[in-house]
Design a protein around this motif. Sequence first.
Motif, mmCIF file in Angstrom:
data_model
loop_
_atom_site.group_PDB
_atom_site.id
_atom_site.type_symbol
_atom_site.label_atom_id
_atom_site.label_comp_id
_atom_site.label_asym_id
_atom_site.label_seq_id
_atom_site.Cartn_x
_atom_site.Cartn_y
_atom_site.Cartn_z
ATOM 1 N N GLU A 27 0.812 -1.209 0.000
ATOM 2 C CA GLU A 27 0.000 0.000 0.000
ATOM 3 C C GLU A 27 0.856 1.275 0.000
ATOM 4 O O GLU A 27 1.996 1.278 0.469
ATOM 5 C CB GLU A 27 -0.929 0.019 1.215
ATOM 6 N N ARG A 28 0.243 2.347 -0.545
ATOM 7 C CA ARG A 28 0.845 3.680 -0.518
ATOM 8 C C ARG A 28 -0.218 4.672 -0.054
ATOM 9 O O ARG A 28 -1.414 4.414 -0.170
ATOM 10 C CB ARG A 28 1.356 4.059 -1.906
ATOM 11 N N ILE A 29 0.231 5.793 0.473
ATOM 12 C CA ILE A 29 -0.700 6.829 0.913
ATOM 13 C C ILE A 29 -0.543 8.078 0.057
ATOM 14 O O ILE A 29 0.535 8.342 -0.500
ATOM 15 C CB ILE A 29 -0.503 7.185 2.402
ATOM 16 N N VAL A 30 -1.639 8.822 -0.054
ATOM 17 C CA VAL A 30 -1.639 10.070 -0.830
ATOM 18 C C VAL A 30 -2.432 11.127 -0.064
ATOM 19 O O VAL A 30 -3.355 10.796 0.682
ATOM 20 C CB VAL A 30 -2.261 9.884 -2.227
ATOM 21 N N PRO A 31 -2.094 12.393 -0.263
ATOM 22 C CA PRO A 31 -2.915 13.459 0.322
ATOM 23 C C PRO A 31 -4.100 13.757 -0.599
ATOM 24 O O PRO A 31 -3.982 13.722 -1.825
ATOM 25 C CB PRO A 31 -1.951 14.653 0.375
ATOM 26 N N ILE A 32 -5.252 14.028 0.000
ATOM 27 C CA ILE A 32 -6.428 14.406 -0.785
ATOM 28 C C ILE A 32 -6.969 15.737 -0.280
ATOM 29 O O ILE A 32 -6.826 16.086 0.893
ATOM 30 C CB ILE A 32 -7.538 13.335 -0.727
ATOM 31 N N ALA A 33 -7.580 16.475 -1.187
ATOM 32 C CA ALA A 33 -8.165 17.781 -0.876
ATOM 33 C C ALA A 33 -9.512 17.885 -1.589
ATOM 34 O O ALA A 33 -9.806 17.082 -2.488
ATOM 35 C CB ALA A 33 -7.228 18.897 -1.328
ATOM 36 N N ARG A 80 4.474 11.708 8.687
ATOM 37 C CA ARG A 80 5.308 10.887 7.808
ATOM 38 C C ARG A 80 5.329 11.450 6.395
ATOM 39 O O ARG A 80 6.373 11.481 5.736
ATOM 40 C CB ARG A 80 4.788 9.457 7.790
ATOM 41 N N TYR A 81 4.167 11.913 5.922
ATOM 42 C CA TYR A 81 4.109 12.416 4.557
ATOM 43 C C TYR A 81 4.933 13.696 4.402
ATOM 44 O O TYR A 81 5.715 13.835 3.458
ATOM 45 C CB TYR A 81 2.663 12.668 4.134
ATOM 46 N N PHE A 82 4.755 14.616 5.324
ATOM 47 C CA PHE A 82 5.517 15.862 5.239
ATOM 48 C C PHE A 82 7.015 15.594 5.315
ATOM 49 O O PHE A 82 7.815 16.226 4.612
ATOM 50 C CB PHE A 82 5.100 16.821 6.357
ATOM 51 N N SER A 83 7.409 14.647 6.138
ATOM 52 C CA SER A 83 8.827 14.296 6.244
ATOM 53 C C SER A 83 9.337 13.719 4.929
ATOM 54 O O SER A 83 10.457 14.025 4.497
ATOM 55 C CB SER A 83 9.033 13.293 7.388
ATOM 56 N N ALA A 84 8.524 12.884 4.276
ATOM 57 C CA ALA A 84 8.942 12.240 3.039
ATOM 58 C C ALA A 84 9.125 13.239 1.899
ATOM 59 O O ALA A 84 9.990 13.060 1.038
ATOM 60 C CB ALA A 84 7.935 11.162 2.635
ATOM 61 N N ILE A 85 8.292 14.305 1.873
ATOM 62 C CA ILE A 85 8.398 15.275 0.775
ATOM 63 C C ILE A 85 9.252 16.487 1.149
ATOM 64 O O ILE A 85 9.380 17.430 0.369
ATOM 65 C CB ILE A 85 6.998 15.750 0.330
#
Length: 325
Positions: free
Chosen positions: A196-202, A233-238
């Motif tokens: 699995e992977r995660i994504v941000p949604i708006a 985790r997402y903010f750290s990754a990008i």
Amino acid sequence: MIGKDVTSQKVQTLMALCKTNKIDKYQRKFSVLRMPQSPNPIWLRSFECAARHLSFTTAAAELGITQSALSLHVRSLEAQLGCPLFYRAARNLSLTEVGQAYAFSVRQALRDIDLSTISLFGSNQKHELVVRAPISTATLFLVHRLPKFLRIHPDISIKLVSNIWAESAGRENVDVELRVGSGEWTDIPARKISTERIVPIAPKVLGAEPPSPEYLGQQPLIHILGFQQMWERYFSAIGVQQTQHSSTFVVDTTIAAMDFVAAGGGNAIVVERFAKTAIETGRKIAIVGEPIPIEQSHYLIAGRNSKEDVVAKRRFEAWLEDIFG
């Protein structure tokens, strides 16, 4: 009458051969022409199941036999073939190279037999499978694909039940169970079927450009119980530094998080396959960033339903592995 004459001639030929001491030569010739003995079909079923799970315990549970019986089937098959099919080590079972090749052929042959039987003779029995899955997986992914499975397999009916917390539900009266996690269930046979992977949604805004990662961090953030660290985790990754927000929301399911986003309440981090399915089915959200991998995956858990149909269960699990692959 013709059959009796032919049989009588064969008997007379054998008697003549005995009298002339040519019976050994006859037997040798017959043994060359004789077809090699095929492996016991029960042994093949046990081998295929063990090769699929890489666990004698899980395979035995699926087939409804004891582990010792399944182990005997596999060893008997290896003895007949004169070749080891598994590498056996403490708490580790793996296929040899020959075993891998043979497992593929046996699995295909068993599937062909199942399909041929159904296509030629039909099925006069309806098989009901009780399937349990996390509520978000069931609602945001499975229900959109199950109609196609049921069209392909009209002899199988699905009773789909869902739960929010896997640990709160037992495995009794369940044929197939899906869980999301990192494989931490050391006391339960589990097989990983997805990455699995995660994504941000708006919120989806017609004609507007997708927000930048920096902009995401300035908006209200929606957190999902059990996945609270995903934004960090997402903010750290990008490579974006996360700031503290006074306006954050916590919900208990991905379904609620998506509804919150669609209503303009903020942004959320969700599993990519759920976001894509939601967008395909018309939900007013948009993926606004690149996906990143996570440790959580979907796992198949061995059920404990004493009425389970092994063939129907195998077909459904194979389908699950296909759609989650």
